[in-house]
Design an enzyme around this catalytic site. Structure first.
Site, mmCIF file in Angstrom:
data_model
loop_
_atom_site.group_PDB
_atom_site.id
_atom_site.type_symbol
_atom_site.label_atom_id
_atom_site.label_comp_id
_atom_site.label_asym_id
_atom_site.label_seq_id
_atom_site.Cartn_x
_atom_site.Cartn_y
_atom_site.Cartn_z
ATOM 1 N N HIS A 1 -3.486 -3.898 -8.021
ATOM 2 C CA HIS A 1 -2.791 -2.650 -7.682
ATOM 3 C C HIS A 1 -3.224 -1.482 -8.565
ATOM 4 O O HIS A 1 -2.524 -0.471 -8.616
ATOM 5 C CB HIS A 1 -1.270 -2.821 -7.835
ATOM 6 C CG HIS A 1 -0.608 -3.556 -6.711
ATOM 7 N ND1 HIS A 1 -1.001 -4.798 -6.306
ATOM 8 C CD2 HIS A 1 0.422 -3.205 -5.892
ATOM 9 C CE1 HIS A 1 -0.228 -5.197 -5.288
ATOM 10 N NE2 HIS A 1 0.631 -4.251 -5.020
ATOM 11 N N GLU B 1 -3.118 -2.918 7.944
ATOM 12 C CA GLU B 1 -3.883 -1.770 7.452
ATOM 13 C C GLU B 1 -5.134 -1.513 8.276
ATOM 14 O O GLU B 1 -5.486 -0.366 8.564
ATOM 15 C CB GLU B 1 -4.254 -1.962 5.979
ATOM 16 C CG GLU B 1 -3.060 -1.935 5.018
ATOM 17 C CD GLU B 1 -2.341 -3.284 4.936
ATOM 18 O OE1 GLU B 1 -2.866 -4.282 5.493
ATOM 19 O OE2 GLU B 1 -1.257 -3.336 4.321
ATOM 20 N N GLU C 1 2.936 2.579 5.663
ATOM 21 C CA GLU C 1 3.944 1.545 5.465
ATOM 22 C C GLU C 1 5.140 2.110 4.705
ATOM 23 O O GLU C 1 4.956 2.752 3.662
ATOM 24 C CB GLU C 1 3.309 0.374 4.702
ATOM 25 C CG GLU C 1 2.286 -0.349 5.573
ATOM 26 C CD GLU C 1 1.223 -1.116 4.799
ATOM 27 O OE1 GLU C 1 1.141 -0.951 3.566
ATOM 28 O OE2 GLU C 1 0.457 -1.868 5.430
#
Lengths: 323, 321
Positions: free
Chosen positions: B128, B58, B29
């Site tokens: 994250h 994904e 990406e």
């Protein structure tokens, strides 16, 4: 073969039918452990689609995948040996019914995770095209797969990048026991149309109808067109899995089963041949399968010491699990 | 001697392998603009066909890479966020990893999964900031965590050339490192290295924590002689190299940025005690069980292995036995 060839088409349909019936005998005899997902009743789809492909084209199948592997040209004897877990099998006894693969004839594997193979095939066809070939691919999946996100993501990638993949939905009305009406919002064709993919609905019980639709789609794709979807309406004549032979699950009304079985691809394809030709093909198929059973049962069982062979293509050796 | 940054080491490894081998392609990406600052310049040099920017799909592009590999490509798939590996765990483990065995050796799946910025980036919070390398070691996918720019180059090159799937974790805590590297070279998979020689205790440190361990070893230099072992590859692990070290020092401490239960530290300790009679109980410094990194910086730091914890663990191990 890309044009009509009723005898060849019938032969493939008949081969798959009798292969499945012989395989069920071997399940009952305890020679195939784990059972199988019989393709009975759906033979016309694999036979029709693969008749529209060439040897170099690529295919992925499903857990109900024997028909796809056979129709693409795998040796029935090595296929049956695989189901029996012998080293003489296509996968050396490492894959079994749900993972049978024959890269030599373009079968990149039956895949037992519903909806998973579409993206794999899309990548494989993309790479072969990048290398300058004009081949295409066909990926088979059931009506249950149309609710899997990864398949819908694969529709998008293939359409976006114009990868020539024929998405073949075998709509047999049930995802295991779940009817389409209980699982699919909107329509199957509508999913393709949402990604700008042409979608064709066909009678999956007529192998020639399937072949003609697949051949037209393949011709468009080979000429530079993007992916297409075929929704083949079919009926599964037998169980979702052979475990149902022992455990009765009540989800299909008897009348529906009788109606479904009344449109038999073997009879539809066979009815187009003169009786002598048909009898000759039947006898030939019986001989092939008799030899296949003998071959399968004569094959050695794998040595347990080789259980981790092929785990790593790089030659890496895994630690064993003993103390 | 030329200075090489960790990020540019990754860039250079990609460019060198793409130049050397037409079958190498990169997917991910925002890679056309190098949003993760790794694929810089690759589109210009190799074109959008081989440097393929993907939609946010994904699962599909991870399996697309599997298929491309089955057909002869050597794809590198970049993930901007380590937690995306949870989303594609099925595609890597159930398909890419299993295909060679399930097909009886009919195929190879040489895909590299590159995560530039694994672990905490401070302030990126719960979804994250994971460091899930132990998951891949558990399932038997080759897993590397380079600690230095030279290793980032060398291990990424080896990963791309490997015929099996390889996950390359480039820790956020190491991305800003620079070092003098005369001639970057491939680093073999499965080979650890002693970063600092010592006699009293072996500290195994993973990824960016190698530098923490070296700093602690230096601080303790007056009290103890600490050996720092960097495994570089977590699977397959260099057990012989580590056993050799611990056999000399007799003591073991592991510092690992993974969660405690079933973490790589536990495996390292288990394997060493199977093979070496230690002079003192081994210790490990890890994230807590079930860690979710909280947002506030002080909380983020609080659940990562710290220098003080490592110092204390080393001192306890030296005192015991």
């Amino acid at each position: 073969m890309t044009g009509p060839d009723p005898a060849a088409l019938y032969r493939t349909v008949r081969l798959i039918r009798r292969f499945e019936e012989r395989a069920i005998e071997l399940v009952d005899a305890g020679e195939i452990v784990g059972g199988i997902h019989p393709y009975l009743g759906q033979e016309g789809i694999a036979a029709g689609v693969c008749a529209a492909l060439t040897a170099g084209d690529l295919v992925t199948g499903t857990h109900r995948g024997h028909g796809h592997v056979l129709a693409k040209g795998a040796d029935p004897a090595r296929m049956l040996a695989e189901l029996c877990g012998r080293v003489t099998g296509l996968n050396r006894g490492r894959g079994g019914s749900m993972h049978a693969a024959d890269f030599g004839v373009g079968v990149l594997g039956a895949n037992a995770i519903v909806g998973a193979a579409g993206a794999i095939l899309t990548g494989a066809v993309w790479e072969r095209r990048r290398r300058g070939t004009d081949l295409v691919g066909a990926t088979f999946f059931g009506d249950g797969a149309v609710n899997e996100g990864m398949l819908l993501e694969a529709f998008n990638l293939a359409a976006l990048w114009r990868v020539p993949v024929l998405f073949v939905c075998e709509n047999n009305g049930y995802a295991t026991t779940m009817p389409v009406a209980g699982a699919v919002a909107g329509t199957i064709a509508g999913r393709a149309e949402a990604f700008g993919m042409p979608a064709t609905a066909v009678d999956g019980q007529d192998p020639e109808t399937v072949r003609a639709a697949a051949a037209a789609a393949v011709a468009r794709m080979r000429a530079g067109g993007g992916p297409e979807l075929i929704e083949a309406h079919t009926y599964r004549f037998d169980a979702h899995h052979t475990f149902e032979h022992r455990v009765r699950l009540d989800y299909r009304p008897p009348q529906e089963v009788a109606d479904g079985r009344s449109r038999d691809p073997v009879e539809i394809a066979g009815g187009r041949l003169d009786p002598a030709t048909r009898a000759e093909i039947d006898a030939s198929v019986e001989a092939v399968l008799a030899a296949a059973v003998d071959f399968a049962l004569a094959g050695p069982h794998p040595d347990p010491a080789t259980a981790l062979d092929h785990l790593y293509a790089s030659g890496l050796t895994a630690r064993t699990g003993g103390g | 001697m030329p200075r090489l940054s960790y990020r540019r080491a990754l860039t250079r490894a990609l460019a060198d392998e793409m130049t050397r081998d037409e079958s190498v392609v990169v997917l991910g990406e925002d890679i056309r603009v190098a949003a993760a600052n790794v694929t810089t310049g690759l589109v210009k040099k190799f074109g959008p066909e081989r440097v393929r920017d993907t939609p946010l799909s994904e699962q599909a592009f991870t399996s697309f890479a599997t298929g491309a590999a089955l057909a002869g490509a050597r794809p590198v798939v970049e993930f901007q966020i380590p937690s995306l590996l949870f989303l594609v765990f099925e595609q890597i483990v159930n398909h890419a990893h299993k295909f060679p065995l399930m097909t009886g050796g009919q195929c190879a799946v040489p895909v590299t999964y590159l995560v530039p910025g694994s672990g905490s980036r401070t302030g990126w919070a719960g979804q994250h900031s994971d460091h899930p390398y132990a998951l891949f070691a558990h399932v038997g996918v080759t897993t590397v965590v380079p600690a230095t720019p030279a290793d980032a180059y060398g291990l990424l090159v080896s990963a791309i050339r490997c015929d099996d799937p390889v996950v390359v974790f480039a820790p956020a805590g190491a991305l800003d490192l620079r070092e003098d590297v005369a001639d970057p070279a491939p680093v073999p998979l499965g080979r650890g290295v002693v970063r600092r020689a010592g006699d009293d205790v072996t500290v195994v440190a993973v990824g960016h924590l190698v530098h923490e361990a070296l700093a602690v070893a230096e601080e303790l230099a007056g009290q103890a002689s600490v050996e720092v072992f960097d495994p570089r590859t977590l699977y397959p692990f260099d057990w012989d190299g580590l056993v050799d070290s611990v056999s000399r020092t007799g003591r073991l401490v592991v510092v690992d940025d993974g969660n405690r239960s079933c973490g790589i530290a536990g495996e390292i300790i288990a394997t060493v005690v199977e093979r070496v009679r230690l002079a003192a109980p081994p210790r490990r410094v890890t994230r807590p069980d079930g860690a979710v990194l909280p947002f506030a910086p002080a909380l983020d730091r609080a659940v990562q292995p710290g220098r003080d914890q490592l110092t204390a663990a080393i001192q306890l191990t030296l005192k015991d036995g």
